[in-house]
Motif scaffolding. Sequence first.
Motif, PDB file in Angstrom:
ATOM      1  N   LYS A 127     114.372 110.882  45.315  1.00 45.77           N
ATOM      2  CA  LYS A 127     114.051 112.010  46.182  1.00 45.77           C
ATOM      3  C   LYS A 127     113.199 111.534  47.349  1.00 45.77           C
ATOM      4  N   LEU A 128     113.479 112.071  48.504  1.00 48.50           N
ATOM      5  CA  LEU A 128     112.627 111.903  49.681  1.00 48.50           C
ATOM      6  C   LEU A 128     112.234 113.300  50.134  1.00 48.50           C
ATOM      7  N   LEU A 129     111.032 113.424  50.659  1.00 49.61           N
ATOM      8  CA  LEU A 129     110.622 114.703  51.216  1.00 49.61           C
ATOM      9  C   LEU A 129     109.936 114.484  52.544  1.00 49.61           C
ATOM     10  N   CYS A 130     109.985 115.498  53.348  1.00 52.11           N
ATOM     11  CA  CYS A 130     109.216 115.485  54.596  1.00 52.11           C
ATOM     12  C   CYS A 130     108.568 116.848  54.756  1.00 52.11           C
ATOM     13  N   ARG A 131     107.423 116.823  55.413  1.00 53.47           N
ATOM     14  CA  ARG A 131     106.662 118.042  55.649  1.00 53.47           C
ATOM     15  C   ARG A 131     106.631 118.297  57.149  1.00 53.47           C
ATOM     16  N   SER A 132     106.752 119.555  57.510  1.00 52.96           N
ATOM     17  CA  SER A 132     106.730 119.883  58.931  1.00 52.96           C
ATOM     18  C   SER A 132     106.126 121.261  59.140  1.00 52.96           C
ATOM     19  N   THR A 153     107.552 126.668  51.471  1.00 55.35           N
ATOM     20  CA  THR A 153     106.426 126.589  52.397  1.00 55.35           C
ATOM     21  C   THR A 153     105.140 126.623  51.592  1.00 55.35           C
ATOM     22  N   ILE A 154     104.279 125.684  51.873  1.00 56.16           N
ATOM     23  CA  ILE A 154     102.973 125.639  51.216  1.00 56.16           C
ATOM     24  C   ILE A 154     101.952 126.173  52.225  1.00 56.16           C
TER      25      ILE A 154
END
Length: 175
Positions: A127-132, A153-154
């Motif tokens: 798994k890869l994740l990105c935050r924006s 959404t955090i």
Amino acid sequence: MTFANFKIAPLEINESEKFFNLIDTNRKRLEDFFAGTVSKTRTLHDTITYCHEIKQKEKDKSYFPFIIRDLQTDAFIGLIDIKNIDWNIPKAEIGYFIDAKYEGQGVISKALGLVIEYLSETYHFKKLLCRSNSRNIGSIAVAKKNGFTLEGTIKRDYKTTKGELVDLDYYGRIF
């Protein structure tokens, strides 16, 4: 990794000045969401020290920075970094930016795709994740073009350099 007139390669210590120039040129637009990198590259001397730290993190397999270089000018034009690696799963967070002069040309989207392919084949990430920030339409478009989907959404998840607490959208890609 190469495509068109661009090359993607790990950051090397002897290229600290080019790295400093990339960050310094884009400092204002990076300061909120690449706060760590920006704060550790305020001067060329700071950047050289930071590049040595990065090399140790690479040896420890806890951080991988990839530089995008314009082969015509030999200038650094972007960064893709792999951080917050959890080898138990294995998964990681991926961050990226492109120099303002190269925005909207598809360079970062293509480069990100090549780095993701490399990470999948070399490190077998699951798994890869990105935050924006939801206002960062360009970053979200790049993530979606590379197979990331919104996971949620955090709220109040990140503090900008100006002290503002902002919500972050989390995008994930599973292999």
